[in-house]
Design a protein around this motif. Sequence first.
Motif, mmCIF file in Angstrom:
data_model
loop_
_atom_site.group_PDB
_atom_site.id
_atom_site.type_symbol
_atom_site.label_atom_id
_atom_site.label_comp_id
_atom_site.label_asym_id
_atom_site.label_seq_id
_atom_site.Cartn_x
_atom_site.Cartn_y
_atom_site.Cartn_z
ATOM 1 N N LEU A 192 0.827 -1.205 0.000
ATOM 2 C CA LEU A 192 0.000 0.000 0.000
ATOM 3 C C LEU A 192 0.863 1.257 0.000
ATOM 4 O O LEU A 192 0.481 2.263 -0.568
ATOM 5 C CB LEU A 192 -0.934 0.016 1.218
ATOM 6 N N SER A 193 2.002 1.195 0.652
ATOM 7 C CA SER A 193 2.889 2.353 0.743
ATOM 8 C C SER A 193 4.302 1.880 1.035
ATOM 9 O O SER A 193 4.519 0.723 1.424
ATOM 10 C CB SER A 193 2.414 3.315 1.841
ATOM 11 N N ASP A 194 5.246 2.786 0.869
ATOM 12 C CA ASP A 194 6.646 2.431 1.101
ATOM 13 C C ASP A 194 6.969 2.291 2.586
ATOM 14 O O ASP A 194 7.876 1.548 2.957
ATOM 15 C CB ASP A 194 7.571 3.481 0.483
ATOM 16 N N ASP A 195 6.247 3.032 3.426
ATOM 17 C CA ASP A 195 6.592 3.034 4.845
ATOM 18 C C ASP A 195 5.518 2.408 5.729
ATOM 19 O O ASP A 195 5.580 2.510 6.952
ATOM 20 C CB ASP A 195 6.869 4.467 5.315
ATOM 21 N N GLY A 196 4.523 1.729 5.127
ATOM 22 C CA GLY A 196 3.474 1.107 5.917
ATOM 23 C C GLY A 196 3.862 -0.275 6.411
ATOM 24 O O GLY A 196 4.917 -0.813 6.055
ATOM 25 N N ILE A 197 3.002 -0.873 7.236
ATOM 26 C CA ILE A 197 3.285 -2.199 7.787
ATOM 27 C C ILE A 197 2.996 -3.296 6.770
ATOM 28 O O ILE A 197 3.450 -4.419 6.915
ATOM 29 C CB ILE A 197 2.468 -2.444 9.074
ATOM 30 N N GLY A 198 2.220 -2.963 5.732
ATOM 31 C CA GLY A 198 1.923 -3.936 4.685
ATOM 32 C C GLY A 198 0.901 -4.972 5.125
ATOM 33 O O GLY A 198 0.484 -5.028 6.276
ATOM 34 N N GLY A 199 0.507 -5.807 4.163
ATOM 35 C CA GLY A 199 -0.381 -6.910 4.456
ATOM 36 C C GLY A 199 -1.815 -6.501 4.734
ATOM 37 O O GLY A 199 -2.201 -5.333 4.601
ATOM 38 N N PRO A 200 -2.641 -7.473 5.135
ATOM 39 C CA PRO A 200 -4.065 -7.207 5.384
ATOM 40 C C PRO A 200 -4.312 -6.128 6.417
ATOM 41 O O PRO A 200 -5.284 -5.369 6.305
ATOM 42 C CB PRO A 200 -4.591 -8.572 5.855
ATOM 43 N N GLU A 201 -3.453 -6.034 7.441
ATOM 44 C CA GLU A 201 -3.699 -5.056 8.491
ATOM 45 C C GLU A 201 -3.547 -3.627 7.985
ATOM 46 O O GLU A 201 -4.319 -2.736 8.373
ATOM 47 C CB GLU A 201 -2.764 -5.292 9.673
ATOM 48 N N GLU A 202 -2.578 -3.395 7.101
ATOM 49 C CA GLU A 202 -2.458 -2.055 6.536
ATOM 50 C C GLU A 202 -3.665 -1.728 5.662
ATOM 51 O O GLU A 202 -4.142 -0.592 5.651
ATOM 52 C CB GLU A 202 -1.171 -1.893 5.733
ATOM 53 N N LEU A 203 -4.166 -2.719 4.937
ATOM 54 C CA LEU A 203 -5.370 -2.499 4.141
ATOM 55 C C LEU A 203 -6.548 -2.150 5.041
ATOM 56 O O LEU A 203 -7.337 -1.251 4.726
ATOM 57 C CB LEU A 203 -5.686 -3.742 3.303
ATOM 58 N N ARG A 204 -6.663 -2.839 6.159
ATOM 59 C CA ARG A 204 -7.748 -2.533 7.106
ATOM 60 C C ARG A 204 -7.636 -1.094 7.590
ATOM 61 O O ARG A 204 -8.632 -0.361 7.641
ATOM 62 C CB ARG A 204 -7.690 -3.503 8.282
ATOM 63 N N GLN A 205 -6.443 -0.677 7.948
ATOM 64 C CA GLN A 205 -6.244 0.693 8.417
ATOM 65 C C GLN A 205 -6.573 1.705 7.322
ATOM 66 O O GLN A 205 -7.128 2.772 7.599
ATOM 67 C CB GLN A 205 -4.806 0.874 8.893
ATOM 68 N N PHE A 206 -6.219 1.363 6.110
ATOM 69 C CA PHE A 206 -6.454 2.257 4.981
ATOM 70 C C PHE A 206 -7.951 2.491 4.757
ATOM 71 O O PHE A 206 -8.365 3.591 4.368
ATOM 72 C CB PHE A 206 -5.827 1.635 3.730
ATOM 73 N N LEU A 207 -8.751 1.464 5.008
ATOM 74 C CA LEU A 207 -10.177 1.517 4.695
ATOM 75 C C LEU A 207 -11.065 1.840 5.891
ATOM 76 O O LEU A 207 -12.288 1.831 5.773
ATOM 77 C CB LEU A 207 -10.628 0.187 4.087
ATOM 78 N N THR A 208 -10.466 2.117 7.033
ATOM 79 C CA THR A 208 -11.245 2.472 8.221
ATOM 80 C C THR A 208 -10.776 3.824 8.750
ATOM 81 O O THR A 208 -9.670 4.278 8.461
ATOM 82 C CB THR A 208 -11.107 1.410 9.325
ATOM 83 N N SER A 209 -11.623 4.442 9.536
ATOM 84 C CA SER A 209 -11.357 5.798 10.024
ATOM 85 C C SER A 209 -10.546 5.753 11.309
ATOM 86 O O SER A 209 -10.869 5.011 12.245
ATOM 87 C CB SER A 209 -12.673 6.528 10.264
ATOM 88 N N GLU A 210 -9.472 6.536 11.319
ATOM 89 C CA GLU A 210 -8.733 6.717 12.553
ATOM 90 C C GLU A 210 -9.430 7.779 13.394
ATOM 91 O O GLU A 210 -10.235 8.559 12.892
ATOM 92 C CB GLU A 210 -7.291 7.145 12.251
ATOM 93 N N GLN A 211 -9.112 7.821 14.668
ATOM 94 C CA GLN A 211 -9.762 8.766 15.570
ATOM 95 C C GLN A 211 -9.556 10.195 15.086
ATOM 96 O O GLN A 211 -8.429 10.633 14.856
ATOM 97 C CB GLN A 211 -9.211 8.606 16.986
#
Length: 217
Positions: free
Chosen positions: A64-83
């Motif tokens: 998803l990005s060069d500095d992200g954690i990658g994998g399904p969890e990064e996708l989950r973070q990408f598609l959900t709202s942070e506080q």
Amino acid sequence: MKLGLICALLLGATPALAGRQSFPPRDEALRDPSLVAFRDAMRAAVARRDTEALTAAACPDLMLSDDGIGGPEELRQFLTSEQGEPAADVEARWQALARTLAAPGYFDDDGEFWMPFHWRIHLPARIEPAWSYFTNGENVNLRAAPNREAPVVTRVSFEVVLAAEPTSENDYRAVILTDGTQGYLHRDYLVQMSGYRAAFAVSPDGTWQLCSFTSGR
């Protein structure tokens, strides 16, 4: 900066550009029924905003990005709202994924399936991708001025064009065709060449997975 000066700078930096070339869309997914079924399922999951279905179909090393954690969890973070994050920002990411998966695509040399199909166009190294757009339409009017009443200079079909002004909120963008023709195209038909793209790949057990969703060149 004036349009004429920007044109001179861009064309002066790209003297080898000449003529025009069209890249009509062709969806190579139709070669593999299993891929079509997987893509349909992914499109449906996006339409219903089903994060679980998408993360379940993601590669362990999803990019998803060069500095992200990658994998399904990064996708989950990408598609959900942070506080505190505006809901509109999250929705914009969902819409970007929807547009990307809706586009026709192609197989690369490794058998991965990439969308959108115009990602396979190789720009010359001297062309800045951020200033390059794909005209996603057939016989799109290139107008002499930034309004729909202006005379039509020519028509453009599935071509790469160069932006001749910084990004603006106007409906029409000043562009230069690869033969040097100048005019204005409606923004609805312009897709940035450094925009989002996605890739599907076959896992070791033979199933398709979402393995890349990123932007930039």
